[in-house]
Design an enzyme around this catalytic site. Structure first.
Site, short mmCIF file in Angstrom:
data_model
loop_
_atom_site.label_atom_id
_atom_site.label_comp_id
_atom_site.label_asym_id
_atom_site.label_seq_id
_atom_site.Cartn_x
_atom_site.Cartn_y
_atom_site.Cartn_z
N ASP A 8 0.82 -1.20 0.00
CA ASP A 8 0.00 0.00 0.00
C ASP A 8 0.86 1.26 0.00
O ASP A 8 1.81 1.39 0.79
CB ASP A 8 -0.90 -0.01 1.24
CG ASP A 8 -1.83 1.18 1.31
OD1 ASP A 8 -2.70 1.29 0.43
OD2 ASP A 8 -1.67 2.00 2.23
N GLU A 31 1.55 -0.01 -4.85
CA GLU A 31 0.71 1.14 -5.16
C GLU A 31 1.59 2.36 -5.01
O GLU A 31 2.12 2.62 -3.92
CB GLU A 31 -0.48 1.24 -4.20
CG GLU A 31 -1.34 2.47 -4.49
CD GLU A 31 -2.27 2.85 -3.34
OE1 GLU A 31 -3.24 3.57 -3.60
OE2 GLU A 31 -1.99 2.46 -2.20
#
Length: 596
Positions: A264, A301
């Site tokens: 993330d 990401e």
């Protein structure tokens, strides 16, 4: 289906034996004088480890345990493998060798060439558990996807949440099914030939249940992040913090047999050391892949638009296997919906040109001006690595971070959705779907929390309403994240795939994925081999993929789209279409894949 299905996986025991001493250790440099382990109410002193600075170790009975620092309150183990009573409770050992894995013959699945499917365990089914999700794996097999990407499963307060406020980075959320439930899910997926990716969060911990600062310098004020102090990756004590995060990552891949990790918001990993954390992590994952003789991969990401993230370490990169491509999403979203607010503004000026650029260059912002950021952004992406970018029409972020959590299916027709699906699933990228997208789910996917701290719950509620009020939404129209109805609205309706028009769209997704697998040119990751013709005013575009043309009419009326050669066969279509020499005639909101 892969390998031999002899038996389903079952645990040998639900709880470790308590009749023999157990070794305990913890990194707690913040403790000045004393560290104790409390096991089932009894306290046992630990001794300083003279060989490792800041570490304490010793033996005590086995059982549920917590650590006390300098006589303070009992705290869960930072490396707790299980939190049976929630993030604030005591920890419990897990014997990872006790789980009986099925003899599936599963040896992993490389990421290149795969189609991913992102899902949230808590809303994928009404029960919201790993076992309930397992019951729908056949749907994914029939759909044709290769890898299931699970949103975060680390413990967080309450029962319901997205998972990005997780703590206890080595444990599994108990309401989902705990460690055994996750293993059963992975085992079942592997029996059906599906890989599993887990979304992990290294850039911050949740605001409630995070006891790491009591132990040592897990965070630093050297950098500011949206969540407060940054995770300490380069200040004093960062060697142990990096080892903590990497150890957690390797545990998922080793102990749970997960095939890859989605990382993330890596742009929030502030690190100015000579060897960046991502490079160190990718090195260790590669070593584990060699040791276990199966492919393991990392997906980042990243908001940086930097090809260095996925460049090989030998070439000065960080060695991550792939990264999400929000540029492609934003271009496709604006082309389909006409939205232009916020970060969509740069793409909305000429949306079909933006789609064309991302399909042929990867990044839209590759050193160009970004009005949303107020500066130039990104650098060019290498043309041969299209598979290192994930392409998608929807994700949990792009749906759930909208004020109402409305899916793109709330504003688009089935034909328009089919056009978007075709551009994703015939792209040079690694495609990813968001759960329910394949049938145009009518259920929203909203932002929901279940914070047990009333003050935090109210702060989240007010913050959410204030954020969207600034964008013109009435505060009372924004769903209350803490309201049980918010999560209930977000649960998939599994009766929809059997009903029109959902069933027709589902069939289209299945055909596209099958076509991608059968026709190699439609999965070719070479961006330089892609050519796109488009007409911004008439709202059509034709993507050249070797001997195939993906013709998309987004206009309000019928149109004849040039193929550049005589069309031989309509391989697949959604909507009315007809070949006419070197053109294909398409009705409004229609798409065809044509062989020339």
């Amino acid at each position: 289906m892969t390998g031999h299905e002899e038996r389903a996986a079952v645990p040998r025991s639900a709880r470790p034996r308590t009749d023999a001493p157990r070794h305990y250790e913890v990194w707690a440099p913040a403790a000045a004088e004393q560290v104790e382990v409390e096991v089932d109410g009894g306290r046992h002193p630990l001794a300083r480890d003279t060989a490792r600075a800041g570490w304490w170790r010793g033996e005590a009975p086995a059982g549920d345990y917590a650590f006390r620092l300098d006589g303070g309150p009992p705290l869960p183990d930072p490396r707790s493998p299980r939190q049976p009573h929630g993030p604030d409770g005591s920890s419990r050992p897990v014997d990872h060798t006790a789980f009986r894995w099925s003899r599936t013959g599963w040896r992993g699945r490389p990421l290149p060439g795969a189609v991913l499917y992102e899902l949230h365990i808590g809303t994928f089914t009404a029960a919201g558990t790993f076992d309930a999700a397992t019951e729908h794996l056949d749907h994914l097999v029939e759909l044709g996807v290769d890898v299931v990407e699970l949103m975060p499963v680390c413990p967080f307060p309450g029962k319901h949440g997205w998972g990005y406020d997780g703590v206890s980075l080595w444990a599994v959320h108990e309401p989902y099914g705990g460690p055994e439930g996750l293993k059963r899910f992975v085992d079942a997926a592997h029996r059906k030939g599906l890989g599993v990716v887990l979304d992990v969060v290294h850039n911050h911990l949740g605001p409630s249940g995070n006891y790491l600062p009591a132990y040592g310098p897990y965070f630093t004020d050297r950098y500011h992040t949206p969540w407060g102090s940054a995770v300490n990756l380069d200040a004093p004590g960062s060697d142990e913090v990096r080892a903590y995060l990497i150890g957690s990552a390797l545990s998922w891949l080793r102990d749970y047999r997960i095939d890859g990790l989605r990382l993330d918001a890596v742009h929030a990993l502030a690190d100015d050391r000579a060897v960046h954390f991502l490079e160190e992590l990718s090195t260790e994952v590669e070593r584990l892949a060699v040791a276990t003789n199966r492919p393991l991969f990392l997906i980042a990401e990243s908001d940086l638009n930097s090809p260095r993230t996925t460049a090989p370490r030998a070439a000065g990169g960080q060695g991550v296997t792939a990264q999400w491509s929000d540029d492609f999403h934003h271009a496709l979203h604006t082309a389909l919906t006409g939205e232009s607010q916020g970060y969509y503004g740069d793409f909305a000026r000429a949306p079909l040109a933006a789609v064309a650029k991302t399909l042929t260059h990867g990044f839209f912002h590759d050193g160009t001006w970004s009005s949303f950021r107020g500066r130039s952004h990104g650098r060019p992406f290498p043309p041969g690595g299209g598979h290192r970018l994930l392409g998608y029409l929807q994700t949990h972020d792009q749906v759930g971070n909208r004020a109402l959590g409305d899916r793109i299916s709330a504003v688009l027709s089935a034909g328009q959705l089919a056009c978007g699906a075709a551009l994703v699933l015939t792209s040079p990228f690694t495609p990813m779907l968001f759960m329910g997208e394949e049938w145009g789910a009518a259920t929203p996917w909203q932002y929901f929390t279940d914070h047990t701290d009333p003050g935090l719950a109210e702060a989240v509620r007010r913050g959410r309403r204030r954020e969207f009020a600034e964008h013109g939404w009435q505060a009372e129209a924004v769903p209350d994240p803490q309201e049980p109805a918010t999560v209930l609205r977000s649960v998939l309706d599994w009766t929809e795939p059997w009903r029109a028009p959902h069933s027709e769209l589902l069939d289209w997704y299945r055909r596209l994925i099958r076509l991608r697998r059968e026709r190699a040119a439609l999965a070719d990751p070479d961006l330089a081999a892609v050519r796109v013709e488009f007409d911004e005013a008439a709202r059509w575009l034709v993507v050249h993929r070797g001997p195939y043309r993906v013709a998309v009419n987004l206009g309000d009326g019928p149109a004849a789209l040039p193929l550049g050669a005589t069309g031989r066969e309509v391989v697949a279509s959604f909507g009315e279409c007809a070949l006419d020499g070197a053109a294909v005639r398409l009705a409004a909101a229609s798409v065809a894949v044509v062989a020339v």
